[in-house]
Design a protein around this motif. Structure first.
Motif, PDB file in Angstrom:
ATOM      1  N   GLU A 238      89.362  24.186  14.790  1.00 23.37           N
ATOM      2  CA  GLU A 238      90.049  23.587  15.945  1.00 23.37           C
ATOM      3  C   GLU A 238      91.514  23.998  15.962  1.00 23.37           C
ATOM      4  OE1 GLU A 238      88.578  19.372  17.321  1.00 23.37           O
ATOM      5  OE2 GLU A 238      89.233  19.212  15.243  1.00 23.37           O
TER       6      GLU A 238
ATOM      7  N   LYS B  94      92.309  28.795  24.342  1.00 21.93           N
ATOM      8  CA  LYS B  94      91.342  28.186  23.433  1.00 21.93           C
ATOM      9  C   LYS B  94      90.334  29.279  23.091  1.00 21.93           C
ATOM     10  CE  LYS B  94      91.948  23.778  25.823  1.00 21.93           C
ATOM     11  NZ  LYS B  94      91.467  22.976  26.966  1.00 21.93           N
TER      12      LYS B  94
ATOM     13  N   GLN C 140      79.504  22.704  28.478  1.00 25.62           N
ATOM     14  CA  GLN C 140      80.780  22.018  28.673  1.00 25.62           C
ATOM     15  C   GLN C 140      80.648  20.821  29.617  1.00 25.62           C
ATOM     16  OE1 GLN C 140      83.814  24.897  29.448  1.00 25.62           O
ATOM     17  NE2 GLN C 140      85.398  23.627  28.494  1.00 25.62           N
TER      18      GLN C 140
ATOM     19  N   ALA D  10      98.406  23.729  31.198  1.00 29.25           N
ATOM     20  CA  ALA D  10      98.200  23.873  29.742  1.00 29.25           C
ATOM     21  C   ALA D  10      98.158  22.524  29.019  1.00 29.25           C
ATOM     22  CB  ALA D  10      99.236  24.823  29.138  1.00 29.25           C
ATOM     23  N   GLY D  11      99.255  22.127  28.373  1.00 28.27           N
ATOM     24  CA  GLY D  11      99.260  20.900  27.579  1.00 28.27           C
ATOM     25  C   GLY D  11      98.911  19.659  28.388  1.00 28.27           C
TER      26      GLY D  11
ATOM     27  N   SER E  38      95.189  19.759  29.365  1.00 30.47           N
ATOM     28  CA  SER E  38      94.344  19.479  28.190  1.00 30.47           C
ATOM     29  C   SER E  38      94.374  17.999  27.837  1.00 30.47           C
ATOM     30  CB  SER E  38      94.812  20.286  26.981  1.00 30.47           C
ATOM     31  OG  SER E  38      94.461  21.637  27.135  1.00 30.47           O
TER      32      SER E  38
ATOM     33  N   ARG F 289      91.019  15.629  27.961  1.00 30.68           N
ATOM     34  CA  ARG F 289      90.642  14.961  26.715  1.00 30.68           C
ATOM     35  C   ARG F 289      90.666  13.431  26.899  1.00 30.68           C
ATOM     36  NH1 ARG F 289      87.790  15.648  22.063  1.00 30.68           N
ATOM     37  NH2 ARG F 289      88.745  14.612  20.283  1.00 30.68           N
TER      38      ARG F 289
ATOM     39  N   SER G  38      97.167  23.339  36.448  1.00 30.74           N
ATOM     40  CA  SER G  38      96.350  24.183  35.583  1.00 30.74           C
ATOM     41  C   SER G  38      96.141  25.607  36.078  1.00 30.74           C
ATOM     42  CB  SER G  38      94.975  23.496  35.411  1.00 30.74           C
ATOM     43  OG  SER G  38      94.358  23.998  34.257  1.00 30.74           O
TER      44      SER G  38
ATOM     45  N   ASN H  73      97.884  23.583  24.363  1.00 24.76           N
ATOM     46  CA  ASN H  73      96.561  23.000  24.588  1.00 24.76           C
ATOM     47  C   ASN H  73      96.154  22.062  23.454  1.00 24.76           C
ATOM     48  OD1 ASN H  73      95.158  24.062  27.088  1.00 24.76           O
ATOM     49  ND2 ASN H  73      95.919  25.975  26.238  1.00 24.76           N
ATOM     50  N   ARG H  74      96.371  22.484  22.218  1.00 25.67           N
ATOM     51  CA  ARG H  74      95.976  21.645  21.082  1.00 25.67           C
ATOM     52  C   ARG H  74      96.801  20.370  21.040  1.00 25.67           C
ATOM     53  NH1 ARG H  74      96.312  26.329  18.540  1.00 25.67           N
ATOM     54  NH2 ARG H  74      97.775  25.669  16.937  1.00 25.67           N
TER      55      ARG H  74
ATOM     56  N   GLY I 142      98.067  18.797  23.552  1.00 26.32           N
ATOM     57  CA  GLY I 142      97.568  17.901  24.596  1.00 26.32           C
ATOM     58  C   GLY I 142      96.378  17.091  24.111  1.00 26.32           C
ATOM     59  N   ARG I 143      95.458  17.770  23.440  1.00 32.96           N
ATOM     60  CA  ARG I 143      94.296  17.071  22.863  1.00 32.96           C
ATOM     61  C   ARG I 143      94.739  16.005  21.862  1.00 32.96           C
ATOM     62  NH1 ARG I 143      89.023  19.463  22.436  1.00 32.96           N
ATOM     63  NH2 ARG I 143      88.758  18.526  20.386  1.00 32.96           N
TER      64      ARG I 143
END
Lengths: 544, 544
Positions: free
Chosen positions: A419, A433, A513, B10-11, B14, B18, B38, B304-305, B307-308
């Motif tokens: 991840e 991603k 997805q 992006a962020g 995401s 999520r 986006s 992105n990560r 944001g998750r």
């Protein structure tokens, strides 16, 4: 110090070069049975097919270079016929002169490799049947292919069988590929190679899966191959690529311990049960780096590393081999299949608990021209998320993702680490991603319990499951899993009443997805739901 | 639960997706100042250049999909103008209606990104000067490029500057690239981008390095750019790509703590000093995953990560961000440059001890057609061998090797682990000893002391060193490092007498491999010797 190395390709050549760098004054003798040391084994099929045009290209370390640059006493057409461990000497036959002589050693490295296996099928010892081990074999096959042959039968659809099939087809031959297993490339899981089988057929290769040759008849002008179902295939020549067997007889005859499949047993320093004798490469039994279990995987990279390690240890260094991971790649007619670690079938055979996920990412951002899809499978421990293996097939970017996961596996990483992988991203190279991240997201969701999944092959006969296709009505009308009800994910929240109370649901979309989102919606509305991993596309690869 | 997210690219996107998956019943409002949520930021230069033809391709998550599928309350042209932390509300301006309203939140996520920096240079606020942040900017630049413009000046040769240069050149424009640093792509080390600079020039791009724009004059028909040396460049339009600054004013005005370079300070859960407010993406200051030091690197993957992770934490999960590693890739006219981890210049600025090695591997086996070279640099701790960073430039296979090393770095691996990496090998994909393995072998040899090295830039003025070129006389005659004596490695053992007693020697070959063997020969004969890392080729890139 006098080191004798038996075998001058890959592992033997690496051991020799490393020994010279560590021991400038050592006497190093390399005994090679064949005509050439250090040739490019893995290039042979491409020389047969003509992609590699010049034969000399395959001689990666010409004998003069080894002699002059590394001061190696390289002797070709020199076969070690006996090891006398008590006297610490090797009896060598000079295949040109027909004479024999003794060669003493302080340390001996056995790098005799492995030979193509020829099962005792009637007629297999015909000159119309070739195997592919060395340059002479390649010369012969090339000669057959370019001198008017129209048809060839290849027995065995492993790496080399596939590569030979492509290369003979490139020469214009009609190729039939016979394989005992119900799939090509037996180390891969079956569903993963189905796209490649389709591709091979589209390129004109005839596949005979679940078939074996029971007789070869060379009495007429053609070769006639009889299969187990009675089918007879007429061809100009046959190629046997059923796998290899370690050339360990020399060692075994000298009392060197070997495993049940013939591989020489070695320590992590590549030492045999005789501390003055090492063995490296395709001739040894090694351990699987993931399970620690014994394994025998003939690969060039491990052979080279083992050669280095043996010489390190000879010169007093505590260098150890970490085991073989089973990273492999094969290309055929523009497609690539790559894998690392354990396959599902190996995990099953070893009773190792695992979970798996499927995805269908593209090699680079879909909005950038030329994006190509791939079919990707990740295997991992259901509790810890430890990565156990990965397989992928596609057109571009496949080897890159498998290499990244191979590196992660060496570090014993988990799907949670995938991840967080920070990989190259620009639209022509990957994704913000990346497929590696996506595999990590999906698998982590499964381990965390956010995304319960079911697999395509678990759907048949499950009358307890309501199957919901959450794609658009347009997608649904183009083909769906039998029995599925179509509720596009965008409408799902308003149509929950269509799901009977207490009904267990399996949702799916095209690739997984939207099915994941649907599963989240259902779960949070108190409905027991799972996502079909890899979606309709995964299902269709095997069952459509 | 009501979550308001400021920024929908992006962020922010995401975080929103999520949040929906974790909180089906949450109210999620996304406020986007621009016209689109986006969109594919990283694709903008390729839309300008025409490689991406259709504008709608860049709308990766169309607004209707976000609304219907994810039930996100997405509002475009909606600018958050004030955060009232006490009342827990955002004051929003509807840019279409010109009205303002309050939007309350339980949790707020700030994903406002970063804006192209426009330094206060006289005349920079001209409509002949464009930056590239969003689709409207791209539309404008595209329009300029296709409506008769012949010449463009780009100020700033970072990622975007380079990509815009390529894409304007593709449209047939004459491009001048002005960069303050003495190299393009300032995050890379200078010697690593020299091959790219050469390539850009060959493709017709004019480079003005070590230069800055001091004035833009738009008074005439053309734009006239004056450089610091007085040069005047006439062009149809200018592009400013000097880097970006976090859009953190909104946050700072509300008392959210920011770092010295303007990035919002966040915990590893992406939480600001207000526990109900998170920040993600280009607007935050994060930590370097290698050193733990504060850093601000605008990258899509990390955004992105993050944001998750923010949404995970909002929903009570202990998800943490591991820091940014700085993995990046850029393509230009068919060449690729990729890097991960720390550059040499960053290591120097942080006083971190390091060693480096250079190599010139090919992307796949040299005996297979089409093999392409690359220039590769690995940085590591001199004592432990811990990997600190890697950079590579070439035509093919560059991103793959950097990705593998990026994965290794996340696991805090050392150069010894790279030796043992088991990667995909077939001749069209790699090597039995992959470039990653080779980098590991060389660096490990340095750490173990087997291969003392010296660098090309340390040779000048070293009268204490005898420089021996161990290539063939033929290679030597084509060009050599000044002052070198030619002793081919094959003859070195017989010609040791030509080296005076007590003389320190630096050996080199073409790329480092024969130089390594020569160093081993010399050391074992009692001669103090080092190998010139990367050989003549490394030297020639910078000094020939």
């Amino acid at each position: 110090m006098k080191i004798v190395i038996i075998g001058g390709v890959a592992g033997g050549a690496s051991a020799a070069a490393r020994a010279r760098r560590l021991g400038e004054s050592a006497e190093i003798v390399v005994l090679e049975k064949g005509d050439y040391p250090s040739f490019a084994n893995c290039g042979l099929p491409y020389y047969v097919g003509g992609e590699i045009e010049k034969r000399e290209k395959l001689l990666v370390a010409p004998i003069d270079m080894l002699r002059q640059r590394h001061r190696l006493d390289v002797r070709v057409r020199s076969e070690a016929i006996k090891i006398d461990r008590t006297a610490k000497k090797v009896i060598v036959r000079d295949l040109n002169a027909g004479t024999e002589y003794d060669e003493s050693y302080d340390k001996l490295v056995i790098a005799t490799g492995a030979s193509p296996f020829r099962p005792p099928i009637p007629g297999i010892q015909s000159d119309k049947i070739v195997a592919l081990r060395d340059l002479n074999d390649a010369d012969r096959m090339r000669e057959l292919a370019i001198s008017g042959a129209k048809r060839a039968v290849i027995v065995g659809a492993g790496f080399i069988g596939i590569e030979v099939a492509e290369n003979l087809a490139r020469r214009g031959l009609q190729v039939t590929l016979v394989e005992l297993a119900d799939q090509i490339l037996p180390p891969w899981d079956r569903e993963m190679v189905l796209p490649l089988e389709k591709h091979l057929k589209q390129e004109g290769v005839e596949l005979k899966l679940g078939s074996s040759a029971t007789e070869f008849d060379s009495s007429g002008k053609s070769l006639v191959v009889t299969l187990n179902d009675g089918t007879k295939i007429e061809a100009d020549f046959g190629v046997v690529c059923i796998g290899v067997r370690p050339d360990s007889k020399l060692a075994a005859d000298a009392g060197i311990e070997c495993g049940p499949r013939g591989g020489i047993l070695v320590s992590s320093n590549m030492q045999t049960n005789d501390p003055d004798i090492y063995a490296v490469g395709d001739v040894v039994q090694t351990v699987c780096s993931t399970t620690g279990a014994p394994t025998q995987i003939p690969l060039a990279g491990p052979a080279n590393r083992q050669g280095r390690i043996a010489s390190d240890h000879i010169f007093g260094r505590e260098s150890t081999y970490r085991g073989t991971q089973g990273t492999a790649v094969v290309g055929v007619f523009g497609k690539t299949a790559a894998m690392t670690g354990l396959s599902e079938k190996v995990l099953q055979s070893k009773n190792i608990e695992y979970e798996k996920i499927y995805l269908h990412p593209t090699d680079h951002a879909g909005y950038f021209p030329g994006a190509q899809g791939m079919f990707f499978k990740l295997l991992f421990a259901p509790d810890s998320g430890k990565i156990l293996g990965a397989q992928a097939v596609g057109t571009s970017g496949v080897d890159k993702r498998i290499d990244v996961i191979a590196m992660a596996m060496q570090a014993h990483l988990s799907v949670f680490d995938l991840e967080e992988a920070e990989l190259c991203y620009a639209p022509q190279y990957g994704h913000a991603k990346d497929p590696v991240n996506m595999a990590g997201f999906i698998a982590s969701g499964v381990v965390r319990g956010d995304q319960p999944i079911i697999h395509a092959d678990q759907l048949a006969g499950r009358s307890d499951l309501m199957l919901i296709d959450v794609r658009t009505t347009g997608e649904f009308s183009q083909g769906a899993i039998p029995g599925a009800k179509n509720i596009p994910v965008e409408q799902l929240r308003e149509r929950l009443a269509e799901i009977p109370d207490g009904q267990k649901v399996a949702a799916y979309c095209a690739v997984g997805q939207r099915g994941y989102l649907a599963t989240r919606i259902l779960l949070q509305n108190g409905i027991d739901a799972v996502n079909v991993s890899g979606g309709y596309r995964r299902w269709a690869i095997e069952f459509a």
